[in-house]
Design an enzyme around this catalytic site. Structure first.
Site, short mmCIF file in Angstrom:
data_model
loop_
_atom_site.label_atom_id
_atom_site.label_comp_id
_atom_site.label_asym_id
_atom_site.label_seq_id
_atom_site.Cartn_x
_atom_site.Cartn_y
_atom_site.Cartn_z
N LYS A 1 0.86 -1.18 0.00
CA LYS A 1 0.00 0.00 0.00
C LYS A 1 0.90 1.22 0.00
O LYS A 1 1.67 1.44 0.94
CB LYS A 1 -0.90 0.00 1.21
N ARG B 1 -10.66 9.94 1.43
CA ARG B 1 -10.54 10.58 2.74
C ARG B 1 -11.64 11.62 2.92
O ARG B 1 -12.12 11.81 4.03
CB ARG B 1 -9.13 11.16 2.91
N LYS C 1 0.06 22.75 17.21
CA LYS C 1 1.44 23.08 16.84
C LYS C 1 2.44 22.69 17.92
O LYS C 1 3.55 22.28 17.62
CB LYS C 1 1.54 24.59 16.57
N GLU D 1 7.63 -6.95 1.55
CA GLU D 1 6.32 -7.01 2.20
C GLU D 1 5.60 -8.30 1.82
O GLU D 1 4.96 -8.95 2.66
CB GLU D 1 5.47 -5.79 1.79
N LYS E 1 -2.11 -1.52 -3.94
CA LYS E 1 -2.95 -0.33 -3.92
C LYS E 1 -2.08 0.91 -4.01
O LYS E 1 -1.08 0.98 -3.29
CB LYS E 1 -3.71 -0.32 -2.59
N SER F 1 -9.99 5.58 -5.02
CA SER F 1 -10.94 6.66 -5.26
C SER F 1 -10.45 7.66 -6.30
O SER F 1 -11.22 8.08 -7.16
CB SER F 1 -11.22 7.38 -3.93
N TYR G 1 -14.85 0.93 -7.25
CA TYR G 1 -16.12 1.63 -7.10
C TYR G 1 -16.96 1.48 -8.36
O TYR G 1 -18.13 1.83 -8.37
CB TYR G 1 -15.86 3.11 -6.78
C1 PBG Z 1 -7.22 3.40 5.16
C2 PBG Z 1 -7.73 3.21 3.78
C3 PBG Z 1 -7.59 4.16 2.78
C4 PBG Z 1 -8.20 3.63 1.64
C5 PBG Z 1 -8.72 2.40 2.00
N1 PBG Z 1 -8.41 2.15 3.33
C6 PBG Z 1 -7.03 5.51 2.71
C7 PBG Z 1 -5.87 5.96 3.47
O1 PBG Z 1 -4.87 5.25 3.61
O2 PBG Z 1 -5.96 7.09 3.91
C8 PBG Z 1 -8.23 4.36 0.34
C9 PBG Z 1 -9.16 3.87 -0.66
C10 PBG Z 1 -9.38 4.78 -1.80
O3 PBG Z 1 -8.75 5.85 -1.97
O4 PBG Z 1 -10.24 4.44 -2.60
N2 PBG Z 1 -7.36 2.37 6.03
#
Ligand code: PBG
Length: 442
Positions: free
Chosen positions: A296, A306, A318, A348, A363, A389, A428
């Protein structure tokens, strides 16, 4: 147009086990036209073929008997062949050249829709998709601005309907992402293992409605953390690895207890796959799988997600920031991998495999095809790709602005993830793409 069209005829009963057997490949829209323009003689010949079933086993008399035809040929009276078709004309000004002396002309194997379909190396079907769904406590489905077509679904109504739609087109796997009320977040993300929290409650509801639905869950603290991070943030900005893994194990067990089929740690802590495996087994969940987010990357392609979960990292005030390092580390979620790194994915992958992961995930998807291919070649485990996303939103935006053909780019991007080596794709687009594969209109 020679652009690939993906097509399949599927008919599903939404209440039954869904299996899109007819999966589909590239079909040229030109195929029908070509058949219609076959030489008349060819069509005529075909229409003379008589099937035994139609003739009750008796020869149908159309003219001369077989024996008469054979005798005529033996006597040198072969029937007249159809005329040789005229050579197609080239446009005026086409240079006259000698044919190149080529042993191999690869265009032969892709010259007709039939050849293209016969020699297609990669296929895609709704069974390859996992549909990520955002849920919240509300009753309404709230559109997500940065992800056109995606909603935060009410866990009791909207979600259940969306799952039904997905199953109707052969998508029977989902992954849940919760939007947790601010008031339930804290620095240690304890809501993550509340057996009555949004995710476990939703899993129980879905399993009650659709016992054979395959439910993946996300294992990470970010939706539950008041810092917006996947792990526990120490005062000096360090994400505490082992303490976070302790929480993740409790989270995974809570999800398994609710009925999750596959728990998916997306946090990138070290050693979490082995710890989660041991925790699941200790509680009797030997049959619950682990899909590890193996590689990832700390990617800017997660931006819209997010926004969807309101899980942008926060950095405290701060005073607790001790300089550039902490800020940089947290801002970029640097427990996630450096997008510049390739070999590190292998480190990994080896760890996750040794610790007992069932599926390895890469990812984001499209910008990281080389990593998908790397893991595909180096591991025998199933590989998952997450089309995240940002990838989704770019295709949607390009479509809305009419800069690209949304549907074709969507299908091509998914096919490319499969070609690179992904067995399953978290996307999606799952519902839209499966609908398209099933040949239905949206
Ligand atoms: C975090 C998580 C994220 C996504 C899936 N699980 C985002 C992050 O690491 O902030 C992102 C998925 C996407 O962007 O479609 N546990």
């Amino acid at each position: 147009m020679a652009t690939p069209i993906f097509n399949a005829s599927c008919s599903f009963s939404s209440s039954k086990v869904i299996d899109c057997k007819s999966y589909a490949g590239l079909r040229s829209p030109a195929s029908k036209v070509r058949i219609a323009s076959l030489p008349i003689a060819a069509i005529h010949r075909r229409s003379l073929v008589v099937r035994a079933s139609e003739s009750n086993g008796q020869a149908k008399k159309l003219g001369r008997s077989d024996a008469e035809c054979e005798a005529a040929v033996v006597a040198g009276k072969a029937p007249e062949a159809p005329p040789v078709p005229p050579k197609p004309a080239a446009p005026a000004g086409t240079p006259i050249s000698q044919p190149l002396n080529l042993n191999r002309r690869p265009r032969r194997n892709r010259a007709s829709p039939f050849a293209r379909a016969a020699f297609q190396e990669t296929n895609i079907s709704p069974a390859n998709f996992v549909y990520p769904l955002f849920i919240h406590e509300g009753e309404e489905d709230t559109p997500i601005g940065a992800m056109p077509g995606c909603y935060r679904l009410g866990w009791r109504h909207g979600l259940v309907e969306e799952v039904a739609k997905a199953r109707a087109v052969g998508v029977n796997s989902i992954v849940l992402f919760p939007k947790v009320p601010e008031a339930l977040k804290n620095p240690t993300g304890d809501e993550a293992y509340n057996d009555n929290g949004l995710v476990p409650r939703t899993i129980r509801l879905l399993k009650d409605k659709y016992p054979d639905l395959v439910i993946y869950t996300d294992v990470a603290l970010d939706p539950y953390s008041s810092d917006g991070h996947d792990g526990i943030v120490r005062e000096d900005g360090v994400i505490m690895n082992d303490e976070t893994v302790h929480q993740l194990c409790k989270q995974a067990v809570s999800q398994a207890r609710a009925g999750a089929d596959v728990v998916s740690p997306s946090d990138m802590m070290d050693g979490r796959v082995g710890a989660i495996r041991a925790a699941l087994d200790a509680e009797g969940f030997q049959n619950v799988s682990i899909m590890s987010y193996t590689a990832k990357y700390a990617s800017s392609f997660y931006g819209p997600f997010r926004e969807a979960l309101d899980s942008n990292p926060r950095f405290g005030d701060k005073k607790t920031l001790c300089g550039y390092n902490k800020f940089w580390y947290l801002l970029h979620k640097s427990y996630q991998m450096n997008p510049a790194n390739y070999r590190e994915a292998l480190i990994e992958a080896r760890e996750d495999e040794a610790e007992g992961a069932d599926i390895l995930l890469v990812k984001p998807g499209l910008p990281y095809l080389d990593i998908i291919r790397l893991l595909r070649d180096k591991s025998s485990l199933p590989i998952a790709a997450y089309q995240v996303s940002g990838e989704y939103s770019m295709i949607k935006a390009g479509g809305v602005l009419k800069m690209i053909d949304e549907e074709k780019v969507m299908m091509e991007s998914l096919m490319c993830l499969r070609r690179a080596g992904a067995d399953i794709i978290l996307t999606y687009f799952a519902l839209q793409a499966a609908t398209c594969l099933c040949g239905e209109k949206r």
